[in-house]
Design a protein around this motif. Structure first.
Motif, PDB file in Angstrom:
ATOM      1  N   LEU A  34      61.804 -58.964 -61.367  1.00  0.00           N
ATOM      2  CA  LEU A  34      62.697 -58.476 -62.421  1.00  0.00           C
ATOM      3  C   LEU A  34      61.907 -57.844 -63.560  1.00  0.00           C
ATOM      4  N   CYS A  35      60.858 -58.523 -64.013  1.00  0.00           N
ATOM      5  CA  CYS A  35      60.072 -58.012 -65.140  1.00  0.00           C
ATOM      6  C   CYS A  35      59.269 -56.776 -64.752  1.00  0.00           C
ATOM      7  N   ALA A  36      58.646 -56.797 -63.580  1.00  0.00           N
ATOM      8  CA  ALA A  36      57.853 -55.649 -63.148  1.00  0.00           C
ATOM      9  C   ALA A  36      58.739 -54.435 -62.919  1.00  0.00           C
ATOM     10  N   GLY A  37      59.878 -54.650 -62.267  1.00  0.00           N
ATOM     11  CA  GLY A  37      60.802 -53.543 -62.049  1.00  0.00           C
ATOM     12  C   GLY A  37      61.370 -53.014 -63.348  1.00  0.00           C
ATOM     13  N   GLY A  38      61.687 -53.909 -64.264  1.00  0.00           N
ATOM     14  CA  GLY A  38      62.223 -53.494 -65.559  1.00  0.00           C
ATOM     15  C   GLY A  38      61.207 -52.707 -66.366  1.00  0.00           C
ATOM     16  N   ALA A  39      59.962 -53.168 -66.384  1.00  0.00           N
ATOM     17  CA  ALA A  39      58.915 -52.456 -67.121  1.00  0.00           C
ATOM     18  C   ALA A  39      58.637 -51.098 -66.500  1.00  0.00           C
ATOM     19  N   SER A  50      61.360 -36.551 -73.484  1.00  0.00           N
ATOM     20  CA  SER A  50      60.601 -35.749 -74.430  1.00  0.00           C
ATOM     21  C   SER A  50      60.044 -36.579 -75.573  1.00  0.00           C
ATOM     22  N   SER A  51      60.576 -37.782 -75.755  1.00  0.00           N
ATOM     23  CA  SER A  51      60.094 -38.682 -76.803  1.00  0.00           C
ATOM     24  C   SER A  51      59.525 -39.936 -76.177  1.00  0.00           C
ATOM     25  N   GLY A  52      58.697 -40.625 -76.952  1.00  0.00           N
ATOM     26  CA  GLY A  52      58.109 -41.858 -76.441  1.00  0.00           C
ATOM     27  C   GLY A  52      56.738 -41.594 -75.850  1.00  0.00           C
ATOM     28  N   PRO A  53      55.836 -42.550 -75.956  1.00  0.00           N
ATOM     29  CA  PRO A  53      54.486 -42.383 -75.470  1.00  0.00           C
ATOM     30  C   PRO A  53      54.436 -42.466 -73.947  1.00  0.00           C
ATOM     31  N   ALA A  54      53.864 -41.491 -73.332  1.00  0.00           N
ATOM     32  CA  ALA A  54      53.713 -41.507 -71.883  1.00  0.00           C
ATOM     33  C   ALA A  54      52.404 -42.186 -71.506  1.00  0.00           C
ATOM     34  N   ILE A  55      52.416 -42.916 -70.411  1.00  0.00           N
ATOM     35  CA  ILE A  55      51.222 -43.572 -69.900  1.00  0.00           C
ATOM     36  C   ILE A  55      50.913 -42.954 -68.547  1.00  0.00           C
ATOM     37  N   SER A  56      49.667 -42.579 -68.329  1.00  0.00           N
ATOM     38  CA  SER A  56      49.303 -41.935 -67.071  1.00  0.00           C
ATOM     39  C   SER A  56      49.538 -42.878 -65.906  1.00  0.00           C
ATOM     40  N   ALA A  57      49.806 -42.298 -64.731  1.00  0.00           N
ATOM     41  CA  ALA A  57      50.138 -43.088 -63.548  1.00  0.00           C
ATOM     42  C   ALA A  57      48.992 -44.016 -63.154  1.00  0.00           C
ATOM     43  N   ASP A  58      47.740 -43.529 -63.301  1.00  0.00           N
ATOM     44  CA  ASP A  58      46.614 -44.363 -62.900  1.00  0.00           C
ATOM     45  C   ASP A  58      46.409 -45.552 -63.837  1.00  0.00           C
ATOM     46  N   THR A  59      47.024 -45.497 -65.021  1.00  0.00           N
ATOM     47  CA  THR A  59      46.987 -46.627 -65.948  1.00  0.00           C
ATOM     48  C   THR A  59      48.248 -47.467 -65.847  1.00  0.00           C
ATOM     49  N   LEU A  60      49.406 -46.808 -65.681  1.00  0.00           N
ATOM     50  CA  LEU A  60      50.678 -47.509 -65.661  1.00  0.00           C
ATOM     51  C   LEU A  60      50.817 -48.420 -64.452  1.00  0.00           C
ATOM     52  N   ALA A  61      50.486 -47.917 -63.273  1.00  0.00           N
ATOM     53  CA  ALA A  61      50.662 -48.720 -62.060  1.00  0.00           C
ATOM     54  C   ALA A  61      49.896 -50.042 -62.117  1.00  0.00           C
ATOM     55  N   PRO A  62      48.600 -50.050 -62.465  1.00  0.00           N
ATOM     56  CA  PRO A  62      47.903 -51.340 -62.567  1.00  0.00           C
ATOM     57  C   PRO A  62      48.512 -52.279 -63.603  1.00  0.00           C
ATOM     58  N   LEU A  63      48.999 -51.722 -64.710  1.00  0.00           N
ATOM     59  CA  LEU A  63      49.632 -52.554 -65.722  1.00  0.00           C
ATOM     60  C   LEU A  63      50.884 -53.227 -65.172  1.00  0.00           C
ATOM     61  N   ILE A  64      51.675 -52.476 -64.422  1.00  0.00           N
ATOM     62  CA  ILE A  64      52.886 -53.038 -63.818  1.00  0.00           C
ATOM     63  C   ILE A  64      52.521 -54.126 -62.814  1.00  0.00           C
ATOM     64  N   TYR A  65      51.536 -53.853 -61.984  1.00  0.00           N
ATOM     65  CA  TYR A  65      51.156 -54.826 -60.957  1.00  0.00           C
ATOM     66  C   TYR A  65      50.530 -56.080 -61.557  1.00  0.00           C
ATOM     67  N   SER A  66      49.945 -55.940 -62.744  1.00  0.00           N
ATOM     68  CA  SER A  66      49.333 -57.109 -63.382  1.00  0.00           C
ATOM     69  C   SER A  66      50.371 -58.126 -63.834  1.00  0.00           C
ATOM     70  N   ALA A 129      55.517 -58.167 -57.557  1.00  0.00           N
ATOM     71  CA  ALA A 129      55.156 -57.193 -58.584  1.00  0.00           C
ATOM     72  C   ALA A 129      54.968 -55.801 -58.004  1.00  0.00           C
ATOM     73  N   VAL A 130      54.232 -55.704 -56.913  1.00  0.00           N
ATOM     74  CA  VAL A 130      53.964 -54.402 -56.308  1.00  0.00           C
ATOM     75  C   VAL A 130      55.219 -53.846 -55.642  1.00  0.00           C
ATOM     76  N   GLY A 131      55.972 -54.719 -54.973  1.00  0.00           N
ATOM     77  CA  GLY A 131      57.188 -54.257 -54.311  1.00  0.00           C
ATOM     78  C   GLY A 131      58.186 -53.676 -55.289  1.00  0.00           C
ATOM     79  N   ALA A 132      58.472 -54.429 -56.349  1.00  0.00           N
ATOM     80  CA  ALA A 132      59.445 -53.950 -57.340  1.00  0.00           C
ATOM     81  C   ALA A 132      58.867 -52.815 -58.166  1.00  0.00           C
ATOM     82  N   GLY A 133      57.630 -52.986 -58.624  1.00  0.00           N
ATOM     83  CA  GLY A 133      57.024 -51.978 -59.483  1.00  0.00           C
ATOM     84  C   GLY A 133      56.817 -50.649 -58.790  1.00  0.00           C
TER      85      GLY A 133
END
Length: 268
Positions: A34-39, A50-66, A129-133
């Motif tokens: 739930l938390c990983a999918g929500g994040a 167009s608004s909000g800070p974007a996080i690169s995919a190579d940074t975002l994915a590990p953060l989600i999986y963590s 985490a990986v499945g949902a994220g």
């Protein structure tokens, strides 16, 4: 079968013959998914707006999986602590010590059995985490980084972290035989005390050097990614192997202290 093999099989049977391990595992998996999918949905939506800070995919994915070890470690600690304190509470240590009088052998067997259970929790946590994220990231058109070897290294280190957390739980259970007290300590420290300490120690260089040795900080260093780094960018971090050694040292130290304070006492 050797005497140690018999003790180890007995400890494995104790874990698997109760409902505790799979109930905690199910709750953990649902919570992490739930938390990983929500994040992933939140940051995926920000990335496409167009608004909000974007996080690169190579940074975002590990953060989600963590999210796997970041959220799941509490369940691993509770599993180790409850499996140990339950023996004091229900006095099942009495027949165990009668069958295996060498209590050190029993303690080592319990540590190995629960460390293995923690590794299993790590696998379940990372599947959630990986499945949902990854599923949500893919739905937003973001590369889930599953073809990256660094991602799989993170997954492997996350499983190791969960295994070590379960060993820490065993050490805590030996040191604090009261089941209620152990639960209160786990929840209070992991949910309130340590997060406050980690934020507080990040304000100065010398305190940051101390803060990196906190259990949660060591776990994050071992895993290699954590959302805490976004909240506290000034915090310093150990090398991944150093984080693993810190967690291992905590588990061993708590077990040794528990050996001298409670494990050697009469449990009848």
């Amino acid at each position: 079968m050797s005497r140690f093999g018999g003790a180890l099989s007995s400890e494995v049977l104790k874990v698997t013959s109760t409902r505790l391990w799979w109930i905690l595992a199910l709750i953990m998996a649902g919570y992490i998914a739930l938390c990983a999918g929500g994040a992933a949905a939140l940051f995926g939506g920000l990335d496409g707006s167009s608004s909000g800070p974007a996080i690169s995919a190579d940074t975002l994915a590990p953060l989600i999986y963590s999210f796997g070890p970041t959220l799941g470690y509490v369940f691993a600690v509770l599993l180790g602590a409850l499996a140990t304190t339950g023996e004091f509470r229900h006095q099942t240590l009495t027949p165990t010590f009668l069958a295996t009088p060498r209590r050190g052998r029993v303690l080592v067997a319990k540590l190995i059995a629960l460390t293995g259970a923690g590794a299993l929790y790590g696998i379940v946590a990372m599947i959630a985490a990986v499945g949902a994220g990854a599923g949500v990231l893919t739905a937003f058109g973001i590369d889930p980084q599953l073809a990256d070897t660094d991602t799989w290294s993170l997954i492997g280190r996350s499983v190791i972290a969960m295994a070590l957390w379960a060993a820490v739980g065993v050490g805590l259970g030996v040191l604090v035989p009261s089941q209620v007290a152990a639960i209160v300590i786990v929840l209070a420290f992991t949910q309130f005390v340590e997060p406050i300490l980690r934020l507080a120690t990040a304000w100065a260089d010398w305190t940051a050097q101390l803060g990196q040795f906190l259990p949660g900080a060591a776990s994050d260093a071992l895993v290699g990614a954590s959302f805490f780094a976004l909240a506290s960018p000034n915090a310093v971090s150990l090398e991944w192997w150093q984080g693993g050694l810190v967690l291992l040292a905590i588990a061993v130290a708590a077990s040794i202290l528990g050996w001298f304070t409670s494990w050697r006492r009469d449990v009848t």
